[in-house]
Design a protein around this motif. Structure first.
Motif, PDB file in Angstrom:
ATOM      1  N   GLY A 291      42.416  41.442  39.372  1.00  0.00           N
ATOM      2  CA  GLY A 291      42.028  40.678  38.193  1.00  0.00           C
ATOM      3  C   GLY A 291      40.992  39.656  38.611  1.00  0.00           C
ATOM      4  N   LEU A 292      41.101  38.440  38.088  1.00  0.00           N
ATOM      5  CA  LEU A 292      40.179  37.381  38.503  1.00  0.00           C
ATOM      6  C   LEU A 292      40.597  36.772  39.834  1.00  0.00           C
ATOM      7  CD1 LEU A 292      37.913  35.338  38.136  1.00  0.00           C
ATOM      8  CD2 LEU A 292      39.453  34.004  36.667  1.00  0.00           C
ATOM      9  N   TRP A 293      41.896  36.460  39.962  1.00  0.00           N
ATOM     10  CA  TRP A 293      42.375  35.736  41.138  1.00  0.00           C
ATOM     11  C   TRP A 293      43.309  36.551  42.019  1.00  0.00           C
ATOM     12  CZ3 TRP A 293      39.516  31.664  41.597  1.00  0.00           C
ATOM     13  CH2 TRP A 293      39.110  30.930  40.470  1.00  0.00           C
ATOM     14  N   SER A 294      43.783  37.654  41.534  1.00  0.00           N
ATOM     15  CA  SER A 294      44.885  38.304  42.246  1.00  0.00           C
ATOM     16  C   SER A 294      44.847  39.812  42.085  1.00  0.00           C
ATOM     17  CB  SER A 294      46.219  37.792  41.674  1.00  0.00           C
ATOM     18  OG  SER A 294      46.387  38.249  40.339  1.00  0.00           O
ATOM     19  N   MET A 295      45.619  40.464  42.982  1.00  0.00           N
ATOM     20  CA  MET A 295      45.917  41.876  42.784  1.00  0.00           C
ATOM     21  C   MET A 295      47.079  41.947  41.798  1.00  0.00           C
ATOM     22  SD  MET A 295      45.085  44.988  43.632  1.00  0.00           S
ATOM     23  CE  MET A 295      44.181  44.845  45.171  1.00  0.00           C
ATOM     24  N   MET A 296      46.890  42.694  40.722  1.00  0.00           N
ATOM     25  CA  MET A 296      47.922  42.822  39.693  1.00  0.00           C
ATOM     26  C   MET A 296      48.679  44.134  39.921  1.00  0.00           C
ATOM     27  SD  MET A 296      45.803  41.497  36.329  1.00  0.00           S
ATOM     28  CE  MET A 296      44.518  42.738  36.476  1.00  0.00           C
TER      29      MET A 296
ATOM     30  N   THR B  26      37.761  37.225  30.572  1.00  0.00           N
ATOM     31  CA  THR B  26      36.965  38.453  30.626  1.00  0.00           C
ATOM     32  C   THR B  26      37.207  39.241  31.913  1.00  0.00           C
ATOM     33  OG1 THR B  26      35.245  37.453  29.258  1.00  0.00           O
ATOM     34  CG2 THR B  26      34.615  39.370  30.572  1.00  0.00           C
ATOM     35  N   LEU B  27      37.234  38.545  33.051  1.00  0.00           N
ATOM     36  CA  LEU B  27      37.376  39.264  34.318  1.00  0.00           C
ATOM     37  C   LEU B  27      38.762  39.891  34.462  1.00  0.00           C
ATOM     38  CD1 LEU B  27      35.409  36.950  36.785  1.00  0.00           C
ATOM     39  CD2 LEU B  27      34.671  39.053  35.654  1.00  0.00           C
ATOM     40  N   THR B  28      39.788  39.197  33.998  1.00  0.00           N
ATOM     41  CA  THR B  28      41.126  39.798  34.033  1.00  0.00           C
ATOM     42  C   THR B  28      41.186  40.999  33.102  1.00  0.00           C
ATOM     43  OG1 THR B  28      42.130  37.637  34.476  1.00  0.00           O
ATOM     44  CG2 THR B  28      43.588  39.371  33.691  1.00  0.00           C
ATOM     45  N   SER B  29      40.578  40.867  31.900  1.00  0.00           N
ATOM     46  CA  SER B  29      40.547  41.995  30.953  1.00  0.00           C
ATOM     47  C   SER B  29      39.820  43.184  31.561  1.00  0.00           C
ATOM     48  CB  SER B  29      39.859  41.568  29.656  1.00  0.00           C
ATOM     49  OG  SER B  29      40.585  40.538  29.014  1.00  0.00           O
ATOM     50  N   ASN B  30      38.677  42.915  32.199  1.00  0.00           N
ATOM     51  CA  ASN B  30      37.950  44.007  32.853  1.00  0.00           C
ATOM     52  C   ASN B  30      38.802  44.630  33.954  1.00  0.00           C
ATOM     53  OD1 ASN B  30      35.761  43.467  31.216  1.00  0.00           O
ATOM     54  ND2 ASN B  30      34.636  42.319  32.781  1.00  0.00           N
ATOM     55  N   GLY B  31      39.578  43.785  34.654  1.00  0.00           N
ATOM     56  CA  GLY B  31      40.436  44.298  35.706  1.00  0.00           C
ATOM     57  C   GLY B  31      41.499  45.248  35.170  1.00  0.00           C
ATOM     58  N   VAL B  32      42.081  44.902  34.015  1.00  0.00           N
ATOM     59  CA  VAL B  32      43.093  45.781  33.414  1.00  0.00           C
ATOM     60  C   VAL B  32      42.453  47.109  33.006  1.00  0.00           C
ATOM     61  CG1 VAL B  32      44.688  46.069  31.480  1.00  0.00           C
ATOM     62  CG2 VAL B  32      44.511  43.852  32.629  1.00  0.00           C
TER      63      VAL B  32
END
Length: 260
Positions: free
Chosen positions: A143-148, A228-234
Motif C-alpha cells: 500500500g502506501l506504508w506497508s505490505m498488506m 490514492t496510493l493505498t487504493s492503487n495498491g489494493v
C-alpha cells in the motif's frame, strides 16, 4: 566496610539486575511461544472464516474451521493441486523468500511490489472439495506504508466475490486504514473479478466512487477517500493475484467445470 555508594557495587548491582531481567524475559518468551503460535493460528483461521462469512462468534474457531474448510496446496504455475505437501506444515511466507521455491518477478510483472512469488500457495475450500461452495485465497501487496496481507473469498464459480479482508496492514488510520472499515468491505460482496469469457481480471477500485448505472460497476468498488496510493495498491494486488501469475490458472479449472 566498603561503601554502598562505590562505583564497583553500583556496577555489580546493575549487572546483576540485567542478568536477572534477561533470564526472566528469555524464559517468558520460550514458555509463551507455544501459546503465541496457537493464538496466531486461531487468528489465521478466524480471518479465513470471517472473509468467507462463515465465522460464528462464541463458537470454537478450530472446530468451525475443521467442519467447514479444507486446506489444499496449489502449484501456481500449473494450477494443479500438490498432494505431497501438507498445507498445515507449509510455511508460505518463508517459501516466498526462498529462491528454491519462488521466482523473481520482473518489474512489469510485479504489480503488488512483492519482488518474489512463491511457486506453491495454500488455498481454502468450503464445502465439497471437488465442487466447493467458496474458494479462499491469500493475497498481499504494497500500500502506501506497508505490505498488506489479506484473504479474498470467491464463490465456487471462481469469479464472484464473497469478501475481501486484510488481517495485517499499516496504512494511515482514517485514510488507507479504511481497508478495515466494515462499510467499505461490505461493497465487495457480489462483485465480479473477470468479464465473461476472459481470465484477465477487471476488478479494481474506482476513484470518485462507483456509478451504479455503469456497466463496469460490477467490477468496481469505491476507492478509499484521500488514500490514492493505498487504493492503487489494493487494485494492483488483486490484478496480480487474480491474473496469470497468481491464481488464474487454478481458478480456470473451476470456471471450466461449472461452465462459467
Amino acid at each position: 566496610m566498603a561503601s554502598n555508594n562505590s562505583i564497583k557495587k553500583t556496577l555489580g548491582v546493575a549487572l546483576g539486575l540485567c542478568i536477572v531481567c534477561s533470564v526472566v524475559v528469555s524464559t517468558a518468551a520460550v514458555v509463551l511461544r507455544p501459546m503465541q503460535m496457537t493464538n496466531a493460528e486461531l487468528d489465521r483461521k478466524s480471518n479465513i472464516l470471517a472473509v468467507a462469512e462463515l465465522l460464528q462468534p462464541g463458537e470454537d474457531i478450530g472446530q468451525q474451521f475443521r467442519d467447514k474448510v479444507t486446506a489444499k496446496v496449489v502449484d501456481l504455475d500449473s494450477g494443479e493441486y500438490v498432494d505431497d505437501i501438507d498445507p498445515e506444515k507449509y510455511d508460505q511466507a518463508k517459501m516466498s523468500k526462498d529462491p528454491a521455491t519462488s521466482r523473481t518477478l520482473s518489474g512489469e510483472e510485479d504489480l503488488p511490489g512483492i519482488k518474489r512469488r512463491e511457486q506453491y500457495s495454500v488455498v481454502y475450500l468450503v464445502g465439497d472439495v471437488e465442487q466447493p461452495d467458496e474458494i479462499i485465497v491469500p493475497v498481499r501487496g504494497n500500500g502506501l506504508w506497508s505490505m498488506m496481507y489479506g484473504y479474498l473469498a470467491l464463490k465456487g464459480d471462481g469469479n464472484t466475490v464473497v469478501g475481501l479482508s486484510f488481517y495485517q496492514q499499516g496504512e494511515t488510520p482514517g485514510l488507507g486504514g479504511e481497508v478495515d472499515n466494515p462499510k467499505w468491505k461490505a461493497q465487495w460482496d457480489g462483485k465480479k473479478i473477470y468479464p465473461e469469457g476472459s481470465m484477465d481480471p477487471e476488478v479494481h477500485l474506482k476513484k470518485g466512487g462507483v456509478n451504479p448505472s455503469s456497466p463496469d460497476a460490477k467490477y468496481q468498488v469505491d476507492a478509499l477517500s484521500g488514500a490514492t496510493l493505498t487504493s492503487n495498491g489494493v487494485t494492483n494486488l488483486l490484478q496480480f493475484w487474480m491474473g496469470e501469475n497468481g491464481f488464474a490458472k487454478y481458478l480456470t479449472q473451476f470456471r471450466d467445470v461449472k461452465g462459467a
